[in-house]
Design a protein around this motif. Structure first.
Motif, PDB file in Angstrom:
ATOM      1  N   ASN A 266       0.808  -1.213   0.000  1.00  0.00           N
ATOM      2  CA  ASN A 266       0.000   0.000   0.000  1.00  0.00           C
ATOM      3  C   ASN A 266       0.849   1.276   0.000  1.00  0.00           C
ATOM      4  OD1 ASN A 266      -2.476  -1.332  -0.081  1.00  0.00           O
ATOM      5  ND2 ASN A 266      -2.476  -1.622   2.130  1.00  0.00           N
ATOM      6  N   GLY A 267       2.151   1.131  -0.223  1.00  0.00           N
ATOM      7  CA  GLY A 267       3.022   2.296  -0.355  1.00  0.00           C
ATOM      8  C   GLY A 267       3.652   2.774   0.933  1.00  0.00           C
ATOM      9  N   GLY A 268       3.505   2.009   2.015  1.00  0.00           N
ATOM     10  CA  GLY A 268       4.136   2.389   3.283  1.00  0.00           C
ATOM     11  C   GLY A 268       5.644   2.211   3.219  1.00  0.00           C
ATOM     12  N   ASP A 269       6.360   3.036   3.936  1.00  0.00           N
ATOM     13  CA  ASP A 269       7.826   2.985   3.954  1.00  0.00           C
ATOM     14  C   ASP A 269       8.295   1.690   4.618  1.00  0.00           C
ATOM     15  OD1 ASP A 269      10.527   3.439   4.057  1.00  0.00           O
ATOM     16  OD2 ASP A 269      10.408   5.179   5.377  1.00  0.00           O
ATOM     17  N   PRO A 270       9.024   0.840   3.877  1.00  0.00           N
ATOM     18  CA  PRO A 270       9.510  -0.423   4.457  1.00  0.00           C
ATOM     19  C   PRO A 270      10.431  -0.219   5.655  1.00  0.00           C
ATOM     20  CG  PRO A 270       9.836  -0.397   2.079  1.00  0.00           C
ATOM     21  CD  PRO A 270       9.394   0.974   2.473  1.00  0.00           C
ATOM     22  N   ASN A 271      11.057   0.946   5.758  1.00  0.00           N
ATOM     23  CA  ASN A 271      11.982   1.197   6.857  1.00  0.00           C
ATOM     24  C   ASN A 271      11.302   1.199   8.217  1.00  0.00           C
ATOM     25  OD1 ASN A 271      14.440   1.363   5.402  1.00  0.00           O
ATOM     26  ND2 ASN A 271      13.770   3.346   4.630  1.00  0.00           N
ATOM     27  N   ARG A 272       9.991   1.215   8.210  1.00  0.00           N
ATOM     28  CA  ARG A 272       9.250   1.084   9.473  1.00  0.00           C
ATOM     29  C   ARG A 272       9.639  -0.220  10.182  1.00  0.00           C
ATOM     30  NH1 ARG A 272       2.651   0.529   9.793  1.00  0.00           N
ATOM     31  NH2 ARG A 272       2.536   0.095  11.997  1.00  0.00           N
ATOM     32  N   TYR A 273       9.958  -1.243   9.415  1.00  0.00           N
ATOM     33  CA  TYR A 273      10.287  -2.568   9.956  1.00  0.00           C
ATOM     34  C   TYR A 273      11.791  -2.838   9.972  1.00  0.00           C
ATOM     35  CZ  TYR A 273       5.328  -3.385   9.286  1.00  0.00           C
ATOM     36  OH  TYR A 273       3.961  -3.296   9.342  1.00  0.00           O
ATOM     37  N   ARG A 274      12.589  -1.890   9.585  1.00  0.00           N
ATOM     38  CA  ARG A 274      14.032  -2.101   9.471  1.00  0.00           C
ATOM     39  C   ARG A 274      14.685  -2.221  10.847  1.00  0.00           C
ATOM     40  NH1 ARG A 274      17.506  -1.107   5.340  1.00  0.00           N
ATOM     41  NH2 ARG A 274      19.681  -0.993   5.950  1.00  0.00           N
ATOM     42  N   PRO A 275      15.402  -3.326  11.098  1.00  0.00           N
ATOM     43  CA  PRO A 275      16.139  -3.447  12.365  1.00  0.00           C
ATOM     44  C   PRO A 275      17.303  -2.443  12.401  1.00  0.00           C
ATOM     45  CG  PRO A 275      16.019  -5.560  11.225  1.00  0.00           C
ATOM     46  CD  PRO A 275      15.518  -4.524  10.289  1.00  0.00           C
TER      47      PRO A 275
END
Length: 121
Positions: free
Chosen positions: A105-114
């Motif tokens: 949905n276009g959310g920034d993947p870095n939200r989940y980045r360790p």
């Protein structure tokens, strides 16, 4: 009124059909994006990074267009269905699906980045 409605329907149909030839290329590119994210996840071998790679693969694929988004959804759903069938864990699968949807949905993947994941990824 009928003429306006007919023109509106014609415009919508023509616009929808005008892009049909791009769909397969988008889907193939989206599948490659998913494969690249999976390979990067294996290469990184970093604890707690799978959600990031799920989100990133879906994000990259969906940016290609409707075909890429479709490929990301099919691949993600198939992978999670296999995990449920092999009893890997329903709660983990649901968390993966949330990351998949976020990326698609276009959310920034870095939200989940360790934090300590190498910058290469």
């Amino acid at each position: 009124m009928k003429l306006i409605l007919a023109v509106l329907v014609l415009v919508l149909v023509v616009e929808t059909q005008a892009q049909w030839y791009r769909y397969p290329g988008q889907a193939i590119g989206g599948a490659r994006d998913m494969r690249r994210a999976y390979r990067d996840m294996l290469e990184a071998n970093h604890q707690h990074s799978d959600k990031y790679f799920h989100a990133r693969g879906n994000y990259d694929a969906a940016r290609r267009g409707p075909g890429g988004r479709w490929a990301a959804e099919v691949i993600s759903d198939a992978r999670e269905a296999m995990q449920i069938l092999t009893r890997r864990g329903h709660s983990d699968s649901e968390a993966d699906q949330e990351a998949n949807r976020w990326g698609r949905n276009g959310g920034d993947p870095n939200r989940y980045r360790p934090e300590k994941l190498p910058k290469k990824y």
